[in-house]
Design a protein around this motif. Structure first.
Motif, mmCIF file in Angstrom:
data_model
loop_
_atom_site.group_PDB
_atom_site.id
_atom_site.type_symbol
_atom_site.label_atom_id
_atom_site.label_comp_id
_atom_site.label_asym_id
_atom_site.label_seq_id
_atom_site.Cartn_x
_atom_site.Cartn_y
_atom_site.Cartn_z
ATOM 1 N N PHE A 20 -1.587 -0.264 7.087
ATOM 2 C CA PHE A 20 -2.238 -1.243 6.855
ATOM 3 C C PHE A 20 -1.918 -2.482 7.383
ATOM 4 O O PHE A 20 -1.268 -3.050 7.077
ATOM 5 N N ASP A 64 -10.351 3.161 4.381
ATOM 6 C CA ASP A 64 -9.321 2.567 5.210
ATOM 7 C C ASP A 64 -9.370 0.798 5.059
ATOM 8 O O ASP A 64 -8.572 0.231 5.749
ATOM 9 N N LEU A 97 2.271 -5.283 2.673
ATOM 10 C CA LEU A 97 1.159 -6.000 3.275
ATOM 11 C C LEU A 97 1.624 -7.381 3.850
ATOM 12 O O LEU A 97 2.486 -8.003 3.149
ATOM 13 N N VAL A 106 0.856 -1.210 0.085
ATOM 14 C CA VAL A 106 -0.053 0.062 0.152
ATOM 15 C C VAL A 106 1.116 1.201 0.045
ATOM 16 O O VAL A 106 1.834 1.350 1.141
ATOM 17 N N ILE A 114 -9.025 -1.130 -3.135
ATOM 18 C CA ILE A 114 -8.846 -0.308 -2.204
ATOM 19 C C ILE A 114 -10.038 0.516 -1.941
ATOM 20 O O ILE A 114 -10.463 0.919 -2.912
ATOM 21 N N TYR A 149 -7.255 -6.089 4.753
ATOM 22 C CA TYR A 149 -6.456 -5.082 5.753
ATOM 23 C C TYR A 149 -7.305 -3.883 5.983
ATOM 24 O O TYR A 149 -8.110 -3.274 5.200
ATOM 25 N N ARG A 150 -6.857 -3.422 7.042
ATOM 26 C CA ARG A 150 -7.531 -2.157 7.660
ATOM 27 C C ARG A 150 -6.250 -1.260 8.148
ATOM 28 O O ARG A 150 -5.286 -1.501 8.598
ATOM 29 N N LYS A 151 -6.524 0.126 7.487
ATOM 30 C CA LYS A 151 -5.823 1.104 8.227
ATOM 31 C C LYS A 151 -5.694 1.280 9.735
ATOM 32 O O LYS A 151 -6.742 1.571 10.212
#
Length: 176
Positions: free
Chosen positions: A153, A123, A103, A89, A120, A145-147
């Motif tokens: 991320f 977030d 990631l 990211v 994407i 994945y989450r920010k």
């Protein structure tokens, strides 16, 4: 303006236009002599034309970087397909500099096709792993994945479909 692409660079192999950003993958391109791949980011300028914003690489971590790309605002996700499962990211700072972070791929194997498709939005980022054998040979999976509060991320879960079985290839296409 980007350098004139050659057919062997696979410039435009994958692309996404969202808002004022156009992101173009060139997985056959290289700045090192090997097929490391690049992702080129264009931004719509005040004259209504796209101009070069950045050329991004995976820093030699994999071959065919830019196999899949997706963009959302000032963030983008790009991946490699092949022997080295890898996705990154990138986030653009207020000053215009792009910085990238890999990631996590700890549960991914070389044969999973991790990164063949990415998405994407806000977030969240998602990376398809359509040859994953989580629920049987080539059943497929999507890694989400989450920010985090720190801006990175982080992996939150791996999804498989409720009725996914051998050969279903869940995650062959992703969209957030």
């Amino acid at each position: 303006q980007a350098a004139s692409p050659k057919w062997s660079m696979w410039f435009g192999n994958t692309l996404q236009l969202r808002g004022e950003r156009l992101v173009v993958g060139a997985p056959g391109s290289s700045t090192t002599g090997a097929k490391g791949g690049v992702v080129t980011v264009f931004r719509l300028n005040d004259k209504g034309l796209f101009s070069l914003d950045a050329t991004l690489t995976a820093g030699g971590q994999c071959d065919n970087f830019g196999t899949a790309v997706a963009v959302s605002g000032d963030a983008l996700v790009a991946s490699c397909a092949g022997a080295s499962p890898y996705a990154m990211v990138f986030q653009r700072s207020a000053g215009g500099t792009w910085s990238g972070a890999a990631l996590e791929t700890k549960e991914v194997t070389k044969s999973d096709a991790f990164g063949a498709h990415v998405a994407i939005s806000g977030d969240f980022a998602a990376v398809g792993s359509w040859l994953s054998s989580a629920l049987g040979a080539q059943s497929g999976a999507v890694v989400v994945y989450r920010k985090s509060a720190g801006g990175l991320f982080k992996r939150v879960l791996s999804l498989t479909g409720g009725d996914v079985a051998k050969g279903h290839r869940f995650g062959a296409t992703t969209l957030v």
